[in-house]
Design a protein around this motif. Structure first.
Motif, PDB file in Angstrom:
ATOM      1  N   GLY A   1       1.454  16.229   6.809  1.00 17.83           N
ATOM      2  CA  GLY A   1       2.309  15.076   6.514  1.00 17.83           C
ATOM      3  C   GLY A   1       3.036  15.198   5.194  1.00 17.83           C
ATOM      4  O   GLY A   1       4.241  14.922   5.098  1.00 17.83           O
ATOM      5  N   TRP A   2       2.314  15.619   4.167  1.00 22.76           N
ATOM      6  CA  TRP A   2       2.959  15.786   2.866  1.00 22.76           C
ATOM      7  C   TRP A   2       4.000  16.901   2.908  1.00 22.76           C
ATOM      8  O   TRP A   2       5.080  16.782   2.310  1.00 22.76           O
ATOM      9  N   ALA A   3       3.701  17.981   3.616  1.00 20.01           N
ATOM     10  CA  ALA A   3       4.668  19.077   3.741  1.00 20.01           C
ATOM     11  C   ALA A   3       5.924  18.610   4.465  1.00 20.01           C
ATOM     12  O   ALA A   3       7.050  18.893   4.023  1.00 20.01           O
ATOM     13  N   VAL A   4       5.754  17.883   5.559  1.00 24.39           N
ATOM     14  CA  VAL A   4       6.895  17.355   6.306  1.00 24.39           C
ATOM     15  C   VAL A   4       7.710  16.414   5.419  1.00 24.39           C
ATOM     16  O   VAL A   4       8.945  16.454   5.412  1.00 24.39           O
TER      17      VAL A   4
ATOM     18  N   ALA B   1       0.832  -1.209   0.000  1.00 23.70           N
ATOM     19  CA  ALA B   1       0.000   0.000   0.000  1.00 23.70           C
ATOM     20  C   ALA B   1       0.865   1.257   0.000  1.00 23.70           C
ATOM     21  O   ALA B   1       2.005   1.254   0.461  1.00 23.70           O
ATOM     22  N   LEU B   2       0.265   2.339  -0.496  1.00 20.70           N
ATOM     23  CA  LEU B   2       0.936   3.633  -0.472  1.00 20.70           C
ATOM     24  C   LEU B   2       1.167   4.085   0.972  1.00 20.70           C
ATOM     25  O   LEU B   2       0.359   3.766   1.850  1.00 20.70           O
ATOM     26  N   PRO B   3       2.238   4.826   1.214  1.00 25.29           N
ATOM     27  CA  PRO B   3       2.438   5.372   2.560  1.00 25.29           C
ATOM     28  C   PRO B   3       1.309   6.339   2.909  1.00 25.29           C
ATOM     29  O   PRO B   3       0.797   7.040   2.040  1.00 25.29           O
ATOM     30  N   ASN B   4       0.953   6.372   4.176  1.00 23.97           N
ATOM     31  CA  ASN B   4      -0.081   7.285   4.645  1.00 23.97           C
ATOM     32  C   ASN B   4       0.594   8.470   5.331  1.00 23.97           C
ATOM     33  O   ASN B   4       0.897   8.420   6.518  1.00 23.97           O
ATOM     34  N   TYR B   5       0.834   9.526   4.575  1.00 19.03           N
ATOM     35  CA  TYR B   5       1.507  10.690   5.137  1.00 19.03           C
ATOM     36  C   TYR B   5       0.603  11.479   6.075  1.00 19.03           C
ATOM     37  O   TYR B   5       1.076  12.338   6.810  1.00 19.03           O
ATOM     38  N   GLY B   6      -0.678  11.177   6.066  1.00 20.74           N
ATOM     39  CA  GLY B   6      -1.577  11.768   7.049  1.00 20.74           C
ATOM     40  C   GLY B   6      -1.179  11.376   8.459  1.00 20.74           C
ATOM     41  O   GLY B   6      -1.255  12.179   9.395  1.00 20.74           O
TER      42      GLY B   6
ATOM     43  N   ALA C   1      -4.143   7.499  17.760  1.00 19.14           N
ATOM     44  CA  ALA C   1      -4.070   8.861  18.322  1.00 19.14           C
ATOM     45  C   ALA C   1      -5.179   9.720  17.718  1.00 19.14           C
ATOM     46  O   ALA C   1      -5.673   9.448  16.622  1.00 19.14           O
ATOM     47  N   ALA C   2      -5.536  10.747  18.427  1.00 24.65           N
ATOM     48  CA  ALA C   2      -6.589  11.649  17.964  1.00 24.65           C
ATOM     49  C   ALA C   2      -6.204  12.271  16.618  1.00 24.65           C
ATOM     50  O   ALA C   2      -5.087  12.774  16.467  1.00 24.65           O
ATOM     51  N   PRO C   3      -7.122  12.238  15.643  1.00 26.90           N
ATOM     52  CA  PRO C   3      -6.845  12.902  14.363  1.00 26.90           C
ATOM     53  C   PRO C   3      -6.631  14.398  14.566  1.00 26.90           C
ATOM     54  O   PRO C   3      -7.128  14.986  15.522  1.00 26.90           O
ATOM     55  N   VAL C   4      -5.898  14.992  13.654  1.00 31.03           N
ATOM     56  CA  VAL C   4      -5.570  16.410  13.712  1.00 31.03           C
ATOM     57  C   VAL C   4      -6.055  17.056  12.417  1.00 31.03           C
ATOM     58  O   VAL C   4      -5.850  16.506  11.325  1.00 31.03           O
ATOM     59  N   ARG C   5      -6.677  18.196  12.548  1.00 32.79           N
ATOM     60  CA  ARG C   5      -7.145  18.909  11.362  1.00 32.79           C
ATOM     61  C   ARG C   5      -5.959  19.230  10.447  1.00 32.79           C
ATOM     62  O   ARG C   5      -4.945  19.766  10.894  1.00 32.79           O
ATOM     63  N   GLY C   6      -6.084  18.886   9.175  1.00 29.67           N
ATOM     64  CA  GLY C   6      -5.041  19.168   8.195  1.00 29.67           C
ATOM     65  C   GLY C   6      -3.867  18.201   8.237  1.00 29.67           C
ATOM     66  O   GLY C   6      -2.821  18.486   7.655  1.00 29.67           O
ATOM     67  N   GLU C   7      -4.034  17.051   8.869  1.00 31.03           N
ATOM     68  CA  GLU C   7      -2.891  16.144   9.044  1.00 31.03           C
ATOM     69  C   GLU C   7      -2.321  15.632   7.723  1.00 31.03           C
ATOM     70  O   GLU C   7      -1.111  15.423   7.620  1.00 31.03           O
TER      71      GLU C   7
ATOM     72  N   ARG D   1      -0.138  13.657  11.559  1.00 32.02           N
ATOM     73  CA  ARG D   1      -0.727  13.516  12.894  1.00 32.02           C
ATOM     74  C   ARG D   1       0.378  13.457  13.942  1.00 32.02           C
ATOM     75  O   ARG D   1       0.324  14.128  14.968  1.00 32.02           O
ATOM     76  N   TRP D   2       1.392  12.628  13.685  1.00 26.51           N
ATOM     77  CA  TRP D   2       2.513  12.491  14.614  1.00 26.51           C
ATOM     78  C   TRP D   2       3.205  13.843  14.814  1.00 26.51           C
ATOM     79  O   TRP D   2       3.459  14.273  15.937  1.00 26.51           O
ATOM     80  N   PHE D   3       3.495  14.493  13.709  1.00 27.63           N
ATOM     81  CA  PHE D   3       4.191  15.773  13.763  1.00 27.63           C
ATOM     82  C   PHE D   3       3.356  16.829  14.478  1.00 27.63           C
ATOM     83  O   PHE D   3       3.864  17.585  15.304  1.00 27.63           O
TER      84      PHE D   3
END
Length: 163
Positions: free
Chosen positions: A69-72, A32-37, A59-65, A41-43
């Motif tokens: 993730g893609w930016a990180v 599967a593709l990596p889930n950068y979301g 972990a609790a989802p984060v708005r814009g994760e 979330r981690w970041f």
């Protein structure tokens, strides 16, 4: 083009090559593709002082994760390109050779092994995953592809380099 421009071009290009590999893995290897979301979330949870999770998926989802993730992901690729050029010099871009790019590319596997995977609950070098050996091999291959991307993108970027 100057150091910053070359670093951006090579980092973004190498990361895009790595992403292309991620897309090709699905039909070729059934991975599967990596889930950068989840990376986002981690970041994002780091802002609250939470650097390690038992399971980042729980972990609790984060708005814009996903965007985070893609930016990180791309900023990390740019940082590793900067490291390559800082160590081997801007002249490496004039005549790129695969050795330095592969050393940096493969060396970057330490980031997920020692930081991301433990922080996201997968353990050091994916030790807490169902198939640690397979996960490690995929990480190593992906980062070798990133190293190839550094080299290939530098060949493109060298035509823009004018000292």
């Amino acid at each position: 083009m100057d150091y910053v421009g070359l670093t951006l071009l090579i980092g973004i290009g190498a990361t895009a090559v790595m992403d292309l590999w991620g897309i090709l893995r699905k039909p070729l290897l059934g991975i599967a593709l990596p889930n950068y979301g989840l990376v986002g979330r981690w970041f994002a949870h780091m802002a609250d002082g939470h650097f390690r999770h038992e399971s980042i998926a729980a972990a609790a989802p984060v708005r814009g994760e996903r965007l985070i993730g893609w930016a990180v992901h791309y900023l990390t690729g740019i940082a590793f390109a900067a490291l390559l050029i800082a160590i081997w010099g801007i002249e490496w871009v004039r005549q790129p050779t695969p050795g330095p790019a592969l050393i940096v590319g493969i060396g970057t596997v330490l980031a997920p092994f020692l930081l991301m995977q433990p922080g996201m609950g997968a353990g050091i070098a994916a030790s807490r995953t169902p198939r640690p050996g397979a996960a490690r091999l995929q990480s190593l291959l992906t980062h070798a592809v990133f190293g190839f991307g550094l080299y290939a993108t530098a060949w493109v970027a060298r035509s823009f380099y004018s000292p």
